[in-house]
Write an enzyme that holds these catalytic residues in place. Structure first.
Site, PDB file in Angstrom:
ATOM      1  N   TYR A   9       0.875  -1.157   0.000  1.00  0.00           N
ATOM      2  CA  TYR A   9       0.000   0.000   0.000  1.00  0.00           C
ATOM      3  C   TYR A   9       0.917   1.212   0.000  1.00  0.00           C
ATOM      4  O   TYR A   9       1.098   1.901   0.999  1.00  0.00           O
ATOM      5  CB  TYR A   9      -0.905   0.019   1.235  1.00  0.00           C
ATOM      6  CG  TYR A   9      -2.077  -0.903   1.141  1.00  0.00           C
ATOM      7  CD1 TYR A   9      -3.143  -0.611   0.299  1.00  0.00           C
ATOM      8  CD2 TYR A   9      -2.138  -2.070   1.890  1.00  0.00           C
ATOM      9  CE1 TYR A   9      -4.241  -1.454   0.216  1.00  0.00           C
ATOM     10  CE2 TYR A   9      -3.233  -2.913   1.812  1.00  0.00           C
ATOM     11  CZ  TYR A   9      -4.280  -2.596   0.977  1.00  0.00           C
ATOM     12  OH  TYR A   9      -5.362  -3.426   0.905  1.00  0.00           O
ATOM     13  N   CYS A 256     -14.016  -1.155   0.945  1.00  0.00           N
ATOM     14  CA  CYS A 256     -14.409  -0.155  -0.049  1.00  0.00           C
ATOM     15  C   CYS A 256     -13.159   0.517  -0.613  1.00  0.00           C
ATOM     16  O   CYS A 256     -12.125   0.585   0.040  1.00  0.00           O
ATOM     17  CB  CYS A 256     -15.377   0.864   0.539  1.00  0.00           C
ATOM     18  SG  CYS A 256     -14.844   1.675   2.063  1.00  0.00           S
ATOM     19  N   SER A 292     -12.364   0.588   5.148  1.00  0.00           N
ATOM     20  CA  SER A 292     -11.892   1.412   4.035  1.00  0.00           C
ATOM     21  C   SER A 292     -10.571   0.860   3.537  1.00  0.00           C
ATOM     22  O   SER A 292      -9.859   0.159   4.264  1.00  0.00           O
ATOM     23  CB  SER A 292     -11.691   2.852   4.490  1.00  0.00           C
ATOM     24  OG  SER A 292     -10.498   2.972   5.264  1.00  0.00           O
ATOM     25  N   ASP A 293     -10.236   1.158   2.296  1.00  0.00           N
ATOM     26  CA  ASP A 293      -8.853   0.964   1.872  1.00  0.00           C
ATOM     27  C   ASP A 293      -8.012   1.989   2.632  1.00  0.00           C
ATOM     28  O   ASP A 293      -8.528   2.935   3.236  1.00  0.00           O
ATOM     29  CB  ASP A 293      -8.714   1.126   0.361  1.00  0.00           C
ATOM     30  CG  ASP A 293      -7.528   0.357  -0.197  1.00  0.00           C
ATOM     31  OD1 ASP A 293      -6.589   0.073   0.567  1.00  0.00           O
ATOM     32  OD2 ASP A 293      -7.528   0.040  -1.401  1.00  0.00           O
ATOM     33  N   CYS A 294      -6.711   1.802   2.606  1.00  0.00           N
ATOM     34  CA  CYS A 294      -5.847   2.542   3.532  1.00  0.00           C
ATOM     35  C   CYS A 294      -5.603   3.974   3.055  1.00  0.00           C
ATOM     36  O   CYS A 294      -4.867   4.204   2.097  1.00  0.00           O
ATOM     37  CB  CYS A 294      -4.555   1.782   3.744  1.00  0.00           C
ATOM     38  SG  CYS A 294      -4.884   0.184   4.499  1.00  0.00           S
TER      39      CYS A 294
END
Length: 771
Positions: A9, A256, A292-294
């Protein structure tokens, strides 16, 4: 061995640095036998999941609640609730991530590294996918029991591989929604150990919801990209894998995505998270949560400018149904948002109850002796059976793209091994990887196979330097056969890194061309997740054979040489379309439409017909003959098909029919055969009609020379149906043709007719008019 491998990420690294120390500290199980937590109902195993989780949340102060809405939850020391890191990764094996801590050596210093999903997808073997997932979950649970990971893992990535330039396509099983849907169903089944189990082995997380498939293309970045998607394409292409994951496989978590969908950031989109996911797909059982995505909640404010303050971003995401922030916006700004009256206490409690219900289901608060998975330990990691499965998975996925009977190699002797992958190790793992006990290189495997090996790198992945050419050409001249190993790697395609070209990078094709002129048999092994244009290699008669090997991971070298030497017969199929290099000049990556437009050529095998190599392509070391016992099928009637469907399953999952084909091995080599069944029509429903649509597949194992095998392919009503402009799934009357793609331009067909009236199988929720 490194303490923790790189995780990817990329843009979240700064986020991690900003968090409090201890992000990589070991997780511990709570003490429910003594201390303050034991006095709460969360420790009472006789109560239902929600009641137990609610008791814990009720005991928290407002500040404690807010603090535990972040992925690196600090727990509540006052209550005896330990810290818990929700962010563990296991894309193709337990992987380096903030929630996973590998030891420097000895126990828990490695885990089995399976092939990347793009190569697993090429197997078209649902049983294999479940077996791989079962091993991954066992090893993940072992790490979790040892306090070296969480019990939830943020895998799989099930965004269909829409555009060949996408840097994360390697993480997915391919481009076809049916194929990806079946992949995720069996993967989640293996990870959680059942369909919606009351006591999952681990929690899987389907990501990235939804329409996420762009990293950084020509300055357009995922953190601010608005994916403009028609309702038809959303329902038909982008969402089916998530429907399979959430509704059918009953996964316990969803992530998401960074992007906005038609103007609304995904993690702030109640239409996606509530209307479609939780209501339409009935994903509302206890312990189902959304992360959530990061950094994605920060993107609501900073990237998309959807809100005017970060407090508004936090409240908007929470109200929309995002329960956990992989970031710092929730813990920093939910307090301010509460002061401003932007959300209710009940909404905050709802998110936390969902999260802690998940841990209750996992047995996190239960006595170890009462939990069947708590006995899993280090001896269950990277077992001989797991290593054999990793080898099998790599071999099943490798695709033979060209062969003039040079393969399998006939004898030992001198072999020139050339190219940037010739002695690659971690390069063969792709991204989201963890330390492996070993990685079998091509050089090692060639030596083990008994060859006198002349090794030279020759060139790098992406360079114009020819400094290594002479050594490579010299090695080739000394050899009986030449194997070139190259392609692309994570320096070309990765998270945060899309391609702008789909040609072979650097001067690799130049070196291959020079090697081909030496006059020795030349085999090219192509690595990488995204395809590159192989036109020049396919048309060059001096390139005798071509294989695609994806990212085969720890067993890569040995699996490839088993193919090269004939120990294993290739039977993988391309899970994506191989486009010509000029395709990138015909359609911008930001164009999300699948169907051809006035200035665009269409996407995927369903709408594009000028592929260098088509989806599903794959050659064999033998030949197969395909025949239909019945060429005339049906007729079928829409009302009858619907009326006979069982009431306890969604109607689109109900059976349409099972089709039987005869597969005869007419060659001399025992081989698997992947039967891909496509459907065509030119009058059922409105125009435009897709070129063909995959409606079923199966992998027949080890068909012997001369053997005739009956192969059954099940087709659902949903596969027969088409998607209307408003997203409804509609069963149309008309004439249909079934086609078996055998990869060598033989296409046996069978036809049938469906009579009756148009019938809606699934009424798709319509987006708000304000979007």
């Amino acid at each position: 061995m490194a303490h923790i491998t790189s995780w990817h990420y990329g843009n979240a690294i700064a986020l991690l640095v900003s968090l409090a120390p201890g992000a990589l500290s070991l997780n511990t199980f709570p003490d429910c036998s003594s201390g303050p937590l034991s006095k709460l109902a969360v420790c009472d195993t006789s109560l239902d999941v929600t009641t137990r989780a609610q008791s814990l949340v009720n005991a928290m102060t407002f500040e404690e609640k807010v603090n535990n809405t972040q992925y690196n939850s600090p727990g509540v020391p006052r209550l005896g609730l330990p810290a818990y890191n929700w962010w563990s990764e296991a894309l193709h094996g337990v992987a380096g991530s903030p929630g996973v801590e590998f030891a420097d050596s000895g126990p828990f210093s490695y885990a089995t590294s399976f092939p990347q999903p793009i190569l697993l997808g090429a197997t078209f073997d649902d049983d294999l996918i479940k077996q791989v997932a079962t091993v991954v979950s066992t090893e993940g649970r072992a790490f979790g029991n040892a306090g070296r990971s969480g019990l939830d893992f943020w895998t799989p990535n099930i965004n269909p591989f829409r555009d060949a330039r996408w840097g994360r396509g390697q993480e997915t099983p391919g481009e076809d929604p049916l194929h990806v849907s079946r992949y995720v169903y069996h993967l989640v089944d293996g990870l959680q150990n059942g369909i919606g189990p009351a006591n999952p082995k681990v929690v899987a997380t389907c990501k990235h919801f939804a329409a996420y498939d762009l990293e950084d293309w020509n300055g357009v970045v995922r953190h601010s990209f608005n994916a403009e998607v028609s309702t038809q394409d959303l329902s038909e292409f982008y969402l089916p894998p998530f429907k399979s994951c959430a509704r059918d496989a009953r996964v316990d978590a969803v992530m998401c995505s960074y992007n906005a969908l038609n103007g609304v950031p995904a993690c702030a989109d109640s239409y996606l998270l509530q209307t479609i996911l939780r209501e339409h797909w009935k994903w509302d059982e206890p312990g189902r949560w959304i992360t959530s995505d990061c950094g994605a909640i920060d993107d609501i404010y900073n990237g998309h400018n959807f809100t005017t303050t970060p407090a508004e971003a936090a409240a908007t995401a929470l109200n929309a149904g995002t329960d956990l922030d992989c970031g710092t916006v929730f813990p920093k700004y939910l307090g301010q948002a509460a002061d401003e009256g932007l959300y209710s206490n009940q909404t905050l409690d709802r998110a936390l109850v969902r999260l802690y219900s998940s841990l209750v289901k996992l047995g996190y608060f239960d006595p170890a002796e009462d939990q069947p998975y708590r006995s899993i330990g280090w001896t269950d990691v990277d077992t001989p059976a797991a290593e054999a499965l990793a080898h099998k998975a790599a071999g099943e996925g490798i695709v033979l793209l060209k062969n003039d009977k040079t393969l399998p190699l006939k004898a030992k002797g001198t072999l020139a091994l050339i190219g940037p992958y010739a002695n690659a190790t971690k390069q063969m793992q792709g991204n989201y990887e963890g330390p492996a006990k070993y990685i079998r290189t091509l050089l090692w495997a060639a030596t083990q196979a008994g060859y006198d090996v002349k090794y030279a790198a020759g060139t790098a992945i992406n360079t114009n330097s020819t400094a290594g050419f002479d050594a490579a050409l010299s090695a080739a001249k000394q050899a009986d056969v030449v194997v070139y190993a190259g392609g692309i790697d994570n320096t070309i395609e990765a998270e945060g890194r899309d391609r702008t070209t789909i040609a072979w990078p650097g001067n690799q094709v130049n070196l291959i061309d020079q090697l081909s002129k030496i006059g020795k048999p030349l085999v090219v092994v192509q690595f990488g997740g995204g395809q590159v244009d192989d036109s020049s290699l396919l048309s060059n008669p001096r390139v005798n054979a071509l294989l695609w090997a994806g990212y085969p991971s720890q067993e890569g070298g040995s699996a490839i040489f088993d193919i090269l030497t004939g120990k294993t017969a290739p039977a993988g199929r391309l899970p994506v379309t191989q486009y010509p290099a000029d395709y990138v000049n015909q359609v911008p990556m930001t164009d999300m439409a699948l169907r051809p437009g006035s200035n665009t050529p269409g996407r995927t095998y369903r709408w594009y017909d000028k592929a260098v190599l088509p989806f599903g392509f794959g050659l064999h070391y033998t030949t197969f003959k395909i025949s239909w016992p019945r060429r005339a099928l049906g007729p079928y009637n829409t009302a009858a098909l619907v009326s006979r469907s069982p009431k306890n399953v969604p109607i689109d999952r109900a059976a349409f029919d099972t089709f039987h084909i005869q597969v005869t091995n007419t060659g001399k080599t025992t081989s698997d055969y992947v039967a891909l069944l496509f459907l065509k029509t030119t009058d059922a429903g409105p125009k435009p009609y897709p070129l063909k649509t995959l409606v079923g597949y199966t992998r027949a194992k080890q068909i012997k020379p001369g053997e005739k095998r009956s192969v059954d392919i099940e087709v659902s009503l949903g596969s027969l149906a088409r998607t209307a402009e408003n997203g409804d799934l509609v069963l149309y009357p008309g004439r249909y043709t079934l086609e078996v793609d055998v990869g060598e331009s033989q296409y046996p067909t069978a036809s049938f007719t469906v009579t009756g009236k148009e019938t809606i199988l699934d009424s798709f929720p319509q987006p708000p008019k304000t979007r």
